[in-house]
Write a protein that holds these residues in place. Structure first.
Motif, PDB file in Angstrom:
ATOM      1  N   ARG A 272       3.653  -1.220   3.850  1.00  0.00           N
ATOM      2  CA  ARG A 272       3.011   0.087   3.753  1.00  0.00           C
ATOM      3  C   ARG A 272       4.100   1.131   3.563  1.00  0.00           C
ATOM      4  O   ARG A 272       5.051   1.203   4.343  1.00  0.00           O
ATOM      5  CB  ARG A 272       2.191   0.371   5.019  1.00  0.00           C
ATOM      6  N   ILE A 273       3.961   1.926   2.499  1.00  0.00           N
ATOM      7  CA  ILE A 273       4.936   2.973   2.185  1.00  0.00           C
ATOM      8  C   ILE A 273       4.262   4.316   2.420  1.00  0.00           C
ATOM      9  O   ILE A 273       3.246   4.620   1.807  1.00  0.00           O
ATOM     10  CB  ILE A 273       5.419   2.858   0.724  1.00  0.00           C
ATOM     11  N   ARG A 274       4.837   5.106   3.317  1.00  0.00           N
ATOM     12  CA  ARG A 274       4.293   6.431   3.628  1.00  0.00           C
ATOM     13  C   ARG A 274       5.223   7.487   3.059  1.00  0.00           C
ATOM     14  O   ARG A 274       6.402   7.539   3.395  1.00  0.00           O
ATOM     15  CB  ARG A 274       4.154   6.602   5.139  1.00  0.00           C
ATOM     16  N   SER A 275       4.650   8.327   2.204  1.00  0.00           N
ATOM     17  CA  SER A 275       5.435   9.348   1.522  1.00  0.00           C
ATOM     18  C   SER A 275       4.506  10.449   1.037  1.00  0.00           C
ATOM     19  O   SER A 275       3.282  10.277   1.033  1.00  0.00           O
ATOM     20  CB  SER A 275       6.164   8.720   0.329  1.00  0.00           C
ATOM     21  N   ALA A 276       5.074  11.573   0.623  1.00  0.00           N
ATOM     22  CA  ALA A 276       4.264  12.632   0.018  1.00  0.00           C
ATOM     23  C   ALA A 276       4.218  12.443  -1.496  1.00  0.00           C
ATOM     24  O   ALA A 276       3.168  12.587  -2.110  1.00  0.00           O
ATOM     25  CB  ALA A 276       4.805  14.013   0.364  1.00  0.00           C
ATOM     26  N   TYR A 277       5.366  12.089  -2.096  1.00  0.00           N
ATOM     27  CA  TYR A 277       5.391  12.000  -3.555  1.00  0.00           C
ATOM     28  C   TYR A 277       6.587  11.242  -4.098  1.00  0.00           C
ATOM     29  O   TYR A 277       6.902  11.334  -5.276  1.00  0.00           O
ATOM     30  CB  TYR A 277       5.360  13.408  -4.170  1.00  0.00           C
TER      31      TYR A 277
ATOM     32  N   GLU B 154       0.846  -1.190   0.000  1.00  0.00           N
ATOM     33  CA  GLU B 154       0.000   0.000   0.000  1.00  0.00           C
ATOM     34  C   GLU B 154       0.877   1.232   0.000  1.00  0.00           C
ATOM     35  O   GLU B 154       1.794   1.349   0.818  1.00  0.00           O
ATOM     36  CB  GLU B 154      -0.905   0.006   1.238  1.00  0.00           C
ATOM     37  N   TYR B 155       0.603   2.142  -0.933  1.00  0.00           N
ATOM     38  CA  TYR B 155       1.327   3.411  -1.006  1.00  0.00           C
ATOM     39  C   TYR B 155       0.428   4.486  -0.410  1.00  0.00           C
ATOM     40  O   TYR B 155      -0.655   4.750  -0.927  1.00  0.00           O
ATOM     41  CB  TYR B 155       1.683   3.761  -2.457  1.00  0.00           C
ATOM     42  N   ASP B 156       0.867   5.077   0.691  1.00  0.00           N
ATOM     43  CA  ASP B 156       0.097   6.106   1.371  1.00  0.00           C
ATOM     44  C   ASP B 156       0.641   7.485   1.024  1.00  0.00           C
ATOM     45  O   ASP B 156       1.637   7.926   1.597  1.00  0.00           O
ATOM     46  CB  ASP B 156       0.155   5.919   2.885  1.00  0.00           C
TER      47      ASP B 156
END
Length: 133
Positions: A71-76, A41-43
Motif C-alpha cells: 500500500r502506497i500512501r501519497s498525495a501525488y 494499492e495507491y492511496d
C-alpha cells in the motif's frame, strides 16, 4: 475502472497488470514475483485521507485470499524505483503487508475531511507535468 497517470506509471515501474480483478474488487496493480501474488494499492490523499480503517479491512481480505499487499500512501508522487523494489522484496521474503507512506501524504484537501488551515495546500501541477512558478 478509471486509471490515473500515477497508477499507469506504477504499473510500468513494477511491470504489473492494471485494475486486476480479485473477487468483486479490482486492485490498482497486480504482479507476481517468485510465485508470490502481490496486490499494489495507491492511496491518493484526496480519495483515501481518513479511510485507513477501510483500507486495512480491504488488505485483510486480500491477505485472506492469498495475496500480499503493498500500500502506497501519497498525495501525488510515487516512491523511488529502489523503494518499490525493496518493498516488493520484503513481501516476497514473507511479510504480508508493507505500507510506504511518502512525505506528501496529508498534503492538501481530502474528500470527506474537514479542511484544516494549518495543512499546507497541494502545489499546483500542470496537466502534462511541471509546476507553476
Amino acid at each position: 475502472m478509471p486509471v490515473s497517470g500515477i497508477q499507469r506509471r506504477l504499473a510500468e515501474l513494477l511491470q504489473g497488470e492494471l485494475n486486476h480483478r480479485i473477487g468483486r474488487r479490482c486492485v490498482d496493480v497486480a504482479l507476481e514475483r517468485a510465485g508470490v501474488r502481490i496486490a499494489v494499492e495507491y492511496d491518493a490523499w484526496y480519495f483515501h485521507g481518513g479511510q485507513q480503517e477501510k483500507d486495512e479491512e480491504r488488505d485483510r481480505d486480500l491477505i485472506a485470499r492469498g495475496w500480499r499487499v503493498l500500500r502506497i500512501r501519497s498525495a501525488y508522487t510515487l516512491p523511488s524505483p529502489e523503494d518499490l523494489e525493496g518493498a516488493v522484496a520484503r513481501l516476497v521474503a514473507g511479510e504480508e503487508r508493507v505500507v510506504l507512506t511518502l512525505p506528501d501524504w496529508g498534503v492538501g484537501l481530502a474528500r470527506g475531511l474537514v479542511w484544516e488551515p494549518s495543512r499546507p495546500p497541494r502545489p499546483y501541477r500542470r496537466r502534462h507535468g511541471g509546476t507553476h512558478a
